[in-house]
Structures are given as C-alpha cells and as structure tokens.
Design a protein around this motif. Structure first.
Motif, PDB file in Angstrom:
ATOM      1  N   ASP A   7     -80.138   8.995   4.325  1.00 54.42           N
ATOM      2  CA  ASP A   7     -81.298   9.804   4.665  1.00 54.42           C
ATOM      3  C   ASP A   7     -82.307   9.766   3.517  1.00 54.42           C
ATOM      4  O   ASP A   7     -82.004  10.179   2.386  1.00 54.42           O
ATOM      5  CB  ASP A   7     -80.871  11.246   4.935  1.00 54.42           C
ATOM      6  CG  ASP A   7     -82.006  12.074   5.497  1.00 54.42           C
ATOM      7  OD1 ASP A   7     -81.829  13.288   5.673  1.00 54.42           O
ATOM      8  OD2 ASP A   7     -83.104  11.485   5.775  1.00 54.42           O
ATOM      9  N   GLN A  18     -84.808  11.628   3.098  1.00 53.83           N
ATOM     10  CA  GLN A  18     -85.222  13.001   2.801  1.00 53.83           C
ATOM     11  C   GLN A  18     -84.047  13.868   2.355  1.00 53.83           C
ATOM     12  O   GLN A  18     -84.100  15.102   2.484  1.00 53.83           O
ATOM     13  CB  GLN A  18     -85.875  13.614   4.053  1.00 53.83           C
ATOM     14  CG  GLN A  18     -87.046  12.822   4.621  1.00 53.83           C
ATOM     15  CD  GLN A  18     -88.219  12.808   3.657  1.00 53.83           C
ATOM     16  OE1 GLN A  18     -88.402  13.746   2.864  1.00 53.83           O
ATOM     17  NE2 GLN A  18     -89.019  11.737   3.705  1.00 53.83           N
ATOM     18  N   LYS A  43     -84.864  16.366  -0.492  1.00 50.88           N
ATOM     19  CA  LYS A  43     -85.731  17.448  -0.050  1.00 50.88           C
ATOM     20  C   LYS A  43     -84.990  18.452   0.820  1.00 50.88           C
ATOM     21  O   LYS A  43     -85.293  19.650   0.798  1.00 50.88           O
ATOM     22  CB  LYS A  43     -86.936  16.868   0.711  1.00 50.88           C
ATOM     23  CG  LYS A  43     -87.862  16.033  -0.161  1.00 50.88           C
ATOM     24  CD  LYS A  43     -89.044  15.524   0.651  1.00 50.88           C
ATOM     25  CE  LYS A  43     -89.986  14.701  -0.217  1.00 50.88           C
ATOM     26  NZ  LYS A  43     -91.158  14.193   0.534  1.00 50.88           N
ATOM     27  N   LYS A  44     -84.028  17.961   1.573  1.00 52.94           N
ATOM     28  CA  LYS A  44     -83.268  18.854   2.448  1.00 52.94           C
ATOM     29  C   LYS A  44     -82.146  19.592   1.703  1.00 52.94           C
ATOM     30  O   LYS A  44     -81.624  20.587   2.208  1.00 52.94           O
ATOM     31  CB  LYS A  44     -82.675  18.044   3.602  1.00 52.94           C
ATOM     32  CG  LYS A  44     -83.727  17.441   4.523  1.00 52.94           C
ATOM     33  CD  LYS A  44     -83.071  16.629   5.615  1.00 52.94           C
ATOM     34  CE  LYS A  44     -84.106  15.996   6.536  1.00 52.94           C
ATOM     35  NZ  LYS A  44     -83.461  15.161   7.589  1.00 52.94           N
ATOM     36  N   ASP A  45     -81.749  19.068   0.579  1.00 57.03           N
ATOM     37  CA  ASP A  45     -80.608  19.667  -0.149  1.00 57.03           C
ATOM     38  C   ASP A  45     -81.004  21.041  -0.717  1.00 57.03           C
ATOM     39  O   ASP A  45     -82.159  21.254  -1.148  1.00 57.03           O
ATOM     40  CB  ASP A  45     -80.174  18.718  -1.271  1.00 57.03           C
ATOM     41  CG  ASP A  45     -78.825  19.098  -1.819  1.00 57.03           C
ATOM     42  OD1 ASP A  45     -78.428  18.508  -2.834  1.00 57.03           O
ATOM     43  OD2 ASP A  45     -78.156  19.987  -1.226  1.00 57.03           O
ATOM     44  N   ARG A  46     -80.037  21.961  -0.741  1.00 58.50           N
ATOM     45  CA  ARG A  46     -80.273  23.304  -1.292  1.00 58.50           C
ATOM     46  C   ARG A  46     -79.967  23.350  -2.788  1.00 58.50           C
ATOM     47  O   ARG A  46     -79.259  22.476  -3.295  1.00 58.50           O
ATOM     48  CB  ARG A  46     -79.414  24.324  -0.544  1.00 58.50           C
ATOM     49  CG  ARG A  46     -79.826  24.499   0.921  1.00 58.50           C
ATOM     50  CD  ARG A  46     -79.029  25.598   1.582  1.00 58.50           C
ATOM     51  NE  ARG A  46     -77.610  25.253   1.617  1.00 58.50           N
ATOM     52  CZ  ARG A  46     -76.661  26.106   2.037  1.00 58.50           C
ATOM     53  NH1 ARG A  46     -77.005  27.331   2.419  1.00 58.50           N
ATOM     54  NH2 ARG A  46     -75.410  25.727   2.050  1.00 58.50           N
TER      55      ARG A  46
END
Length: 314
Positions: free
Chosen positions: A76, A78, A81-84
């Motif tokens: 992926d 992104q 960017k999606k990771d917390r």
C-alpha cells in the motif's frame, strides 16, 4: 475469300468476345462480393475482440481491484499515512503489559468491536451483491448487443446473396436468349445459302445442257469424203450416247454434292443441339449449387443459434 463466310467469321468472333467479356464481368463481380464478405467478417471479428477486451477490463476494474488483494497491506503506497501513532491513549489496545495500560485477559471493547465487524461484513456483502448484479446486467447488455449485431449482419449477407442470385439469373436468361437468337439466325442464313447454292448449281447445269456449245449436232463435223473424214474446226469429238453418259455422270456428281451438303447441315444441327444441351446442363448445375448454398446457410444459422443459446446459458 467469300464475303458471307468472312461475315460469319466476324460475327462468330464477336459472339466469342461477348461471351468472354460476360465471363470476366461475372468473375469480377464474384471477387467484389467475396471482398465485401471478408470485410464484413473482419469487422465482426474486430467488434467481438473489442467487446471481449472491454468486458475483461470492466471485470478487472470491478472484481480485481488492488485494495481487495491479501498482500495489499504490504504494497500500500499510503501505508504510512494510514498508520496510527505508537500510542493514542492510556487504554490503547496496542500497549503492552510493561506499559501498565492494559492487562492480560481484558477486552473492554468486545461489544463495540463485534458490532463494527458485523456492520462491516454486512456492507461488504451488500457491495458484493451490487457489484454482481451490475456485472450480470452488463453481460446481458453485451449479449443483447452481440445478438442484435449478428442478426443485422446475417440479414445483410442474405440480402447480398439474394441480389447476387437475382443478377446471375438475369445474366443467364439474357445469355440463353442471345444464344438461341444467334443459333436461329445462323441456321436460317445457312438454309438460305444452301438453297441459293443448289438453285445456282441447277441453273448452271441446265444452261450447260441446253446451251449452244453442248447441243450442237456432231454430224456437221463430217467431211465431204465420208463419215470417217472429220472437219477439225467443227468436230465435237462425241456422239449423242457419249454426251448422255457425260450428262448422267454430271447429274450423279451434282446429287453427290447435294448429299454431302445435307450431311454437313445435319452435322451443324447436331453441334447446335449439343451446345444447347451444354448450356442447359450448366444452368442445372448452377441451380444445384444455389440449393446447396441455401442448405449450408440454413445449417450455419442453426449452428449460430445453438452457440447463442449456449452462450446465454453460460
């Protein structure tokens, strides 16, 4: 060279040239028809390939998207960017035992998590059903368009074949009438020429038999010294019996010549009859070919209908 014979040769040559021209035109017409059929078939094949590629692209777009793959998380773009963050709050489920935020065996968000998972599964199921219905509708539309195109193409081909058969029938009829008229004119001309020739021969024979040269009295060549003394300038050399024998022989020759001409006329008539039989056989053969083409076309329609039914069933 006899003028009538020369005219007959010129007319025969014109007839042969007209027949050759008609044959070349028929061959050129057949080539045009075959080219047109090949163009239609190539266009149909290109449309089929285009429809298949379009359907494959739509299928990949709807059912083989990158985000539906199992290894999409690894690839992926992104992902960062999606990771917390490493920690959100004190009750973050990612916190370990050493952090003293959450202890082993505790699952405080179980009800909320199960509710969210059920809702997510329901959304996925509805989305898959919607995508499947859309795919079926697109496939049905493509099948309908293909069947409509195939029916229109078959109708065009049948119309072209009907026009071709009609034009060929008209050409055959015109050629047959022309040959019959030419044969009748040739027979009539030959009959007139033979009758005129016989009349001229008989007039010539009559003129020779009744002329002054042959009807003179041979006694005028006898000299004053006796029967055996002949005047050379008046001697005919033959008596009445010899002249009758010569005339009889000439008549036999004339009759023999008439018999030969009659035999030639019969041979010409036989040749004309054979030519008519050959033309009739050619016409019958072409009709047989047309019947076979219709049978093959009907079989091809049946096979196309069966293939269409199988494709619809699939």
């Amino acid at each position: 060279i006899d003028k009538d014979a020369l005219d007959a040769q010129v007319k025969e040559r014109k007839i042969q040239e007209a027949a050759e021209k008609a044959e070349h035109e028929r061959f050129a017409h057949d080539m045009k028809k075959n080219d047109k059929l090949m163009c239609l078939l190539e266009e149909r094949q290109k449309n089929e390939i285009k429809d298949m590629n379009r359907a494959l692209t739509e299928f990949q777009k709807n059912f083989q998207r990158p985000e539906t793959r199992r290894e999409f998380d690894l690839n992926d773009p992104q992902a960062l960017k999606k990771d917390r963050p490493a920690r959100v709050s004190d009750d973050d489920p990612r916190c370990t035992i050493s952090s003293m935020q959450k202890f082993m065996g505790e699952d405080l968000n179980y009800d909320q998590r199960m509710k969210f998972q059920k809702e997510q599964l329901r959304e996925w199921s509805l989305q898959q059903q919607k995508d499947w219905k859309n795919a079926l509708a697109d496939q049905k539309l493509a099948d309908d368009l293909y069947d409509k195109f195939r029916i229109e193409l078959d109708q065009k081909i049948m119309e072209e074949q009907r026009k071709e058969e009609e034009s060929r029938r008209v050409v055959c009829m015109a050629t047959k009438n022309f040959n019959r008229i030419q044969a009748a004119e040739l027979d009539h001309k030959n009959e007139l020429e033979k009758a005129q020739k016989i009349k001229d021969d008989m007039d010539e024979i009559t003129c020779l038999l009744q002329g002054d040269f042959l009807s003179e009295n041979p006694d005028q060549a006898i000299g004053p010294l006796g029967k055996h003394h002949v005047l050379v300038d008046r001697w005919k050399g033959m008596n009445q019996e010899q002249l009758m024998a010569i005339r009889q022989f000439q008549k036999e020759q004339a009759l023999e010549k008439l018999r030969e001409r009659e035999q030639e006329r019969r041979i010409d008539a036989e040749w004309d009859r054979q030519r008519l039989q050959a033309a009739r056989a050619q016409l019958l053969w072409e009709r047989q070919q047309q019947r076979q083409n219709r049978v093959q076309r009907r079989d091809l329609d049946v096979v196309n209908a069966e293939l269409s039914q199988e494709q619809k069933a699939k």
